[in-house]
Design an enzyme around this catalytic site. Sequence first.
Site, PDB file in Angstrom:
ATOM      1  CB  SER A  22      55.036 -16.644  -2.926  1.00  0.00           C
ATOM      2  OG  SER A  22      56.489 -16.863  -2.969  1.00  0.00           O
ATOM      3  CB  CYS A  23      56.332 -15.262  -8.578  1.00  0.00           C
ATOM      4  SG  CYS A  23      57.508 -14.304  -8.419  1.00  0.00           S
ATOM      5  N   PRO A  24      58.471 -17.671  -8.014  1.00  0.00           N
ATOM      6  CG  PRO A  24      58.774 -19.444  -9.520  1.00  0.00           C
ATOM      7  CD  PRO A  24      58.146 -18.429  -9.373  1.00  0.00           C
TER       8      PRO A  24
END
Length: 101
Positions: free
Chosen positions: A8-10
Amino acid sequence: MFLVAVTSCPVGIAHTYMAAANIEKYAKELGWEVKVETQGAKGVENEITKEDLKRAGAAIIASDVRISGSNRFDNLPTLEVSISEAVKTPKDILQELKEAL
């Protein structure tokens, strides 16, 4: 070995999926089976099930944001890394996990 992972990334777009693909690629090179859950702009995809967790020998959480359901991994050896590490050096991450186990 069966491994579970969450990426998961921003922003929840490119890096989330690049990290997932890289973890899958290098786990396969080690002869490991892996299931990677992505938590991105489309929500949770390829969700890790209770059955997956029972089978898993370890977990990787590759994220720069808080992931949903992190407590699922409390009973598993878990390596937490940044999303950029999973994109740039997935082989090193998996090697580190292998040595730790």
